[in-house]
Write a protein that holds these residues in place. Structure first.
Motif, PDB file in Angstrom:
ATOM      1  N   GLU A 130      46.289  45.696  44.146  1.00 50.11           N
ATOM      2  CA  GLU A 130      45.621  46.966  44.415  1.00 50.11           C
ATOM      3  C   GLU A 130      44.174  46.746  44.831  1.00 50.11           C
ATOM      4  N   GLU A 131      43.620  47.770  45.467  1.00 55.24           N
ATOM      5  CA  GLU A 131      42.207  47.730  45.850  1.00 55.24           C
ATOM      6  C   GLU A 131      41.359  47.983  44.603  1.00 55.24           C
ATOM      7  N   LEU A 132      40.603  46.988  44.219  1.00 54.65           N
ATOM      8  CA  LEU A 132      39.726  47.088  43.052  1.00 54.65           C
ATOM      9  C   LEU A 132      38.322  46.671  43.475  1.00 54.65           C
ATOM     10  N   PRO A 133      37.318  47.092  42.719  1.00 56.60           N
ATOM     11  CA  PRO A 133      35.978  46.562  42.977  1.00 56.60           C
ATOM     12  C   PRO A 133      36.014  45.034  42.828  1.00 56.60           C
ATOM     13  N   PRO A 134      35.174  44.329  43.561  1.00 60.96           N
ATOM     14  CA  PRO A 134      35.220  42.857  43.559  1.00 60.96           C
ATOM     15  C   PRO A 134      35.174  42.216  42.167  1.00 60.96           C
ATOM     16  N   VAL A 135      34.310  42.709  41.310  1.00 59.64           N
ATOM     17  CA  VAL A 135      34.200  42.108  39.974  1.00 59.64           C
ATOM     18  C   VAL A 135      35.479  42.350  39.172  1.00 59.64           C
ATOM     19  N   ALA A 136      36.029  43.545  39.262  1.00 59.07           N
ATOM     20  CA  ALA A 136      37.272  43.845  38.551  1.00 59.07           C
ATOM     21  C   ALA A 136      38.402  42.975  39.089  1.00 59.07           C
ATOM     22  N   HIS A 137      38.477  42.844  40.400  1.00 55.92           N
ATOM     23  CA  HIS A 137      39.542  42.040  41.001  1.00 55.92           C
ATOM     24  C   HIS A 137      39.442  40.583  40.548  1.00 55.92           C
ATOM     25  N   ALA A 138      38.239  40.042  40.529  1.00 57.94           N
ATOM     26  CA  ALA A 138      38.048  38.658  40.092  1.00 57.94           C
ATOM     27  C   ALA A 138      38.470  38.468  38.641  1.00 57.94           C
ATOM     28  N   ASN A 139      38.156  39.432  37.795  1.00 57.72           N
ATOM     29  CA  ASN A 139      38.522  39.321  36.385  1.00 57.72           C
ATOM     30  C   ASN A 139      40.012  39.496  36.162  1.00 57.72           C
ATOM     31  N   VAL A 140      40.648  40.370  36.921  1.00 57.23           N
ATOM     32  CA  VAL A 140      42.104  40.530  36.810  1.00 57.23           C
ATOM     33  C   VAL A 140      42.797  39.247  37.255  1.00 57.23           C
TER      34      VAL A 140
END
Length: 66
Positions: free
Chosen positions: A30-40
């Motif tokens: 899914e499209e997430l903010p960059p920091v959220a995507h990196a943590n996921v």
């Protein structure tokens, strides 16, 4: 999925681990903010190690396309 890779029935905690793993894979797509995507993605890396080492599934991270 009700069994692991060698055919043993999954326990309730193993089923929850797999459900969380599947949820993390979906979040990575899914499209997430960059920091959220990196943590996921980081969480997914930890989970895939647990899932593979327990013999619940075999999916190298490169095959996940996330």
């Amino acid at each position: 999925m009700t069994t692991d890779l060698i055919g043993t029935e999954l326990t309730a905690p193993e089923e929850r681990l797999l459900a969380t793993y599947e949820s993390l894979k979906q979040l990575c797509r899914e499209e997430l903010p960059p920091v959220a995507h990196a943590n996921v993605r980081a969480a997914l890396a930890v989970y895939v190690n647990a899932i593979v080492s327990m013999g619940l599934a075999y999916e190298p991270l490169l095959d996940l396309e996330v």
